[in-house]
Structures are given as structure tokens and as C-alpha cells.
Scaffold this motif. Structure first.
Motif, mmCIF file in Angstrom:
data_model
loop_
_atom_site.group_PDB
_atom_site.id
_atom_site.type_symbol
_atom_site.label_atom_id
_atom_site.label_comp_id
_atom_site.label_asym_id
_atom_site.label_seq_id
_atom_site.Cartn_x
_atom_site.Cartn_y
_atom_site.Cartn_z
ATOM 1 N N ALA A 137 -11.493 9.733 19.251
ATOM 2 C CA ALA A 137 -10.241 9.033 19.542
ATOM 3 C C ALA A 137 -10.101 7.794 18.670
ATOM 4 C CB ALA A 137 -10.188 8.652 21.018
ATOM 5 N N ALA A 138 -11.193 7.048 18.506
ATOM 6 C CA ALA A 138 -11.160 5.860 17.654
ATOM 7 C C ALA A 138 -10.923 6.234 16.199
ATOM 8 C CB ALA A 138 -12.467 5.081 17.797
ATOM 9 N N ALA A 139 -11.519 7.334 15.760
ATOM 10 C CA ALA A 139 -11.320 7.797 14.386
ATOM 11 C C ALA A 139 -9.852 8.095 14.139
ATOM 12 C CB ALA A 139 -12.172 9.032 14.115
ATOM 13 N N HIS A 140 -9.233 8.796 15.070
ATOM 14 C CA HIS A 140 -7.820 9.154 14.897
ATOM 15 C C HIS A 140 -6.931 7.915 14.901
ATOM 16 C CE1 HIS A 140 -4.147 11.526 15.151
ATOM 17 N NE2 HIS A 140 -3.766 10.741 16.129
ATOM 18 N N THR A 141 -7.139 7.028 15.870
ATOM 19 C CA THR A 141 -6.293 5.837 15.989
ATOM 20 C C THR A 141 -6.361 4.989 14.732
ATOM 21 O OG1 THR A 141 -6.513 5.768 18.389
ATOM 22 C CG2 THR A 141 -5.903 3.713 17.291
ATOM 23 N N ASN A 142 -7.566 4.734 14.238
ATOM 24 C CA ASN A 142 -7.708 3.854 13.084
ATOM 25 C C ASN A 142 -7.324 4.541 11.778
ATOM 26 O OD1 ASN A 142 -8.974 1.129 13.991
ATOM 27 N ND2 ASN A 142 -10.042 2.691 15.180
ATOM 28 N N ALA A 143 -7.512 5.855 11.692
ATOM 29 C CA ALA A 143 -7.075 6.574 10.502
ATOM 30 C C ALA A 143 -5.551 6.602 10.414
ATOM 31 C CB ALA A 143 -7.633 7.996 10.498
ATOM 32 N N VAL A 144 -4.887 6.763 11.562
ATOM 33 C CA VAL A 144 -3.420 6.720 11.577
ATOM 34 C C VAL A 144 -2.936 5.325 11.162
ATOM 35 C CG1 VAL A 144 -1.383 6.797 13.068
ATOM 36 C CG2 VAL A 144 -3.118 8.584 13.234
ATOM 37 N N LEU A 145 -3.630 4.298 11.631
ATOM 38 C CA LEU A 145 -3.300 2.934 11.218
ATOM 39 C C LEU A 145 -3.442 2.789 9.705
ATOM 40 C CD1 LEU A 145 -2.568 0.095 12.249
ATOM 41 C CD2 LEU A 145 -5.009 -0.348 12.534
ATOM 42 N N GLN A 146 -4.510 3.319 9.151
ATOM 43 C CA GLN A 146 -4.708 3.266 7.708
ATOM 44 C C GLN A 146 -3.656 4.090 6.961
ATOM 45 O OE1 GLN A 146 -9.156 4.230 7.751
ATOM 46 N NE2 GLN A 146 -9.030 2.681 6.128
ATOM 47 N N ALA A 147 -3.175 5.153 7.578
ATOM 48 C CA ALA A 147 -2.131 5.964 6.944
ATOM 49 C C ALA A 147 -0.862 5.152 6.739
ATOM 50 C CB ALA A 147 -1.838 7.203 7.787
ATOM 51 N N GLY A 148 -0.560 4.258 7.692
ATOM 52 C CA GLY A 148 0.583 3.373 7.509
ATOM 53 C C GLY A 148 0.398 2.465 6.310
ATOM 54 N N TYR A 149 -0.820 1.936 6.149
ATOM 55 C CA TYR A 149 -1.102 1.106 4.980
ATOM 56 C C TYR A 149 -0.997 1.941 3.700
ATOM 57 C CZ TYR A 149 -3.305 -1.760 8.632
ATOM 58 O OH TYR A 149 -3.565 -2.486 9.766
ATOM 59 N N PHE A 150 -1.426 3.198 3.785
ATOM 60 C CA PHE A 150 -1.361 4.096 2.634
ATOM 61 C C PHE A 150 0.082 4.251 2.155
ATOM 62 C CE2 PHE A 150 -0.695 8.470 1.081
ATOM 63 C CZ PHE A 150 -1.565 8.499 0.006
ATOM 64 N N ILE A 151 1.000 4.492 3.069
ATOM 65 C CA ILE A 151 2.398 4.688 2.687
ATOM 66 C C ILE A 151 2.971 3.413 2.079
ATOM 67 C CG2 ILE A 151 4.711 5.129 3.608
ATOM 68 C CD1 ILE A 151 3.371 7.052 5.609
ATOM 69 N N LEU A 152 2.653 2.264 2.666
ATOM 70 C CA LEU A 152 3.128 1.005 2.088
ATOM 71 C C LEU A 152 2.540 0.775 0.696
ATOM 72 C CD1 LEU A 152 3.055 -1.482 5.104
ATOM 73 C CD2 LEU A 152 5.058 -0.619 3.885
ATOM 74 N N ALA A 153 1.270 1.105 0.520
ATOM 75 C CA ALA A 153 0.634 0.930 -0.786
ATOM 76 C C ALA A 153 1.241 1.875 -1.819
ATOM 77 C CB ALA A 153 -0.875 1.149 -0.677
ATOM 78 N N VAL A 154 1.585 3.080 -1.404
ATOM 79 C CA VAL A 154 2.262 4.024 -2.290
ATOM 80 C C VAL A 154 3.572 3.421 -2.784
ATOM 81 C CG1 VAL A 154 3.513 6.222 -2.335
ATOM 82 C CG2 VAL A 154 1.199 6.119 -1.383
ATOM 83 N N ARG A 155 4.333 2.823 -1.868
ATOM 84 C CA ARG A 155 5.604 2.200 -2.250
ATOM 85 C C ARG A 155 5.372 1.003 -3.159
ATOM 86 N NH1 ARG A 155 8.358 2.285 3.809
ATOM 87 N NH2 ARG A 155 8.783 4.553 3.890
ATOM 88 N N ALA A 156 4.317 0.246 -2.894
ATOM 89 C CA ALA A 156 4.006 -0.915 -3.730
ATOM 90 C C ALA A 156 3.658 -0.493 -5.154
ATOM 91 C CB ALA A 156 2.854 -1.715 -3.119
#
Length: 214
Positions: A137-156
Motif C-alpha cells: 500500500a505504501a509503495a502504491h501511494t508513494n509511487a503515485v505521488l512520484q508519478a505526479g512529479y513525473f508529469i510535471l517534470a515532463v512538462r518542465a
């Protein structure tokens, strides 16, 4: 009222709040307001150097206890692309087949093995994740959080992202992570945006509908 009129009205409305930001309006537009799910891309390829630049940004996003469970597979070979397309749903098949690059975002269930190294201020941190169900559960929650950073970094990086949830997650996980310890939760098409990349923006909830004070 035309779409252009709506866009101009929205721009004027959003700029009223720019005074509360520490970044320029142009940066806010690139990261948030003018970026959306991309459906098509230009023919320009996405390089490994660009993806590395994306990672160098996303890795700094905060997570619980500095857990870093996100794992990414870049689907570049024709064979891997064909295998992935088989597991995509509906219109996602065509989009995935045509995208310059596809990234598979997965959560590493065994992320805790690295905690003593990446979170040294908390001795034996990985002992907090001895229970595998809680760790997953912790892996999923924090990986999803990192996915948000991934999308923002892609845009950057000046790229566009088309995240998709319409796929057979179990089949994709087995295909690309046969160890059974990684769970793919998002497929993201990547590329340089074209004029047809984005659809008209859909409404968002207003501040008063989202935020309350206790």
C-alpha cells in the motif's frame, strides 16, 4: 462565444491570482494551466537525455520517509511496443502505438530494501515496512505521488504527457516485470506537443468547492 474568447477570458481570470505565485505566469502556464493530457505528438523523438533530465527533477519530490518506489520502463523496441499495445484498451491501443515514447510507471513492492541508504537519519527504517500488505500500500501511494512529479517534470522539459489508466495492469506487470515484485499502475505516452495534442480543457472545481477551514 468562440473557443478563443473562452481562452482569453480564462487567461484574464487566472492572471488575477498570479500575484500569489513565486513563479512567472509563463511557467505556471507551461506546468499547469496550458498543459493537459496529450493525445497526439509531433514526429520529433524523445531522447534518453531528456528522460534523464526529467528524472533529475522528479526525484526531489517529497515522499513518506523518502521512500522512492517508482520504477520506469521506457518502451522503445518494436517488439516491446507490440506487446504493450496488446494489453491496452480501446483507443489507447492506437495512441500507444503512435507515441514517440511510452513509459510504464510501476511501484516496487520491495522499495524498503533501500531505505537504510536513502533515509539514514532513521536507523533501520525498513523495519517499519515488515508487513508486506502495508508495504504494498505504501509503495502504491508513494509511487503515485512520484508519478505526479513525473508529469510535471515532463512538462518542465518542454514535452507533453498522455497518462492512461485503460490497460490490463496485471498483464502489463507480468510482461515487463516478470519478478512479480513490481506493479504497473500508469502508462504514459511522451513526446513533443503538436498543434493537435490537446483537447479543449474541461471544467475544474472552484476553490470554495474544494477547500474548507477547520
Amino acid at each position: 462565444m468562440t473557443d478563443l474568447d473562452v481562452t482569453r477570458d480564462l487567461t484574464d481570470f487566472e492572471q488575477e491570482f498570479d500575484s500569489g505565485l513565486a513563479i512567472s505566469a509563463d511557467v505556471a502556464d507551461q506546468l499547469f494551466r496550458r498543459a493537459a493530457t496529450a493525445y497526439t505528438f509531433s514526429d520529433e523523438p524523445v531522447t534518453d537525455e531528456q528522460v534523464q533530465a526529467v528524472h533529475e527533477l522528479l526525484k526531489w519530490g517529497p515522499t513518506a520517509m523518502n521512500t522512492q518506489p517508482l520504477r520506469i520502463v521506457l518502451v522503445r523496441s518494436e517488439q516491446a511496443r507490440e506487446q504493450l499495445v496488446e494489453h491496452m484498451a480501446g483507443g489507447n491501443k492506437e495512441r500507444t502505438a503512435a507515441a514517440p515514447l511510452v513509459a510504464l510507471l510501476a511501484a516496487d513492492v520491495d522499495f524498503h530494501e533501500e531505505l537504510d541508504r536513502v533515509f539514514p537519519v532513521y536507523p533501520n527504517a525498513k523495519a517499519n515496512f515488515a508487513d508486506e500488505q502495508a508495504r504494498a500500500a505504501a509503495a502504491h501511494t508513494n509511487a503515485v505521488l512520484q508519478a505526479g512529479y513525473f508529469i510535471l517534470a515532463v512538462r518542465a522539459a518542454g514535452l507533453a504527457a498522455g497518462p492512461m489508466g485503460g490497460f490490463d495492469a496485471e498483464a502489463v506487470s507480468r510482461q515487463f516485470f516478470p519478478d512479480g515484485r513490481h506493479r504497473v499502475f500508469l502508462v504514459v505516452n511522451l513526446g513533443h506537443p503538436s498543434e493537435e495534442s490537446y483537447r479543449p480543457r474541461q471544467p475544474r472545481l472552484d476553490y470554495d468547492e474544494v477547500v474548507t477551514t477547520a
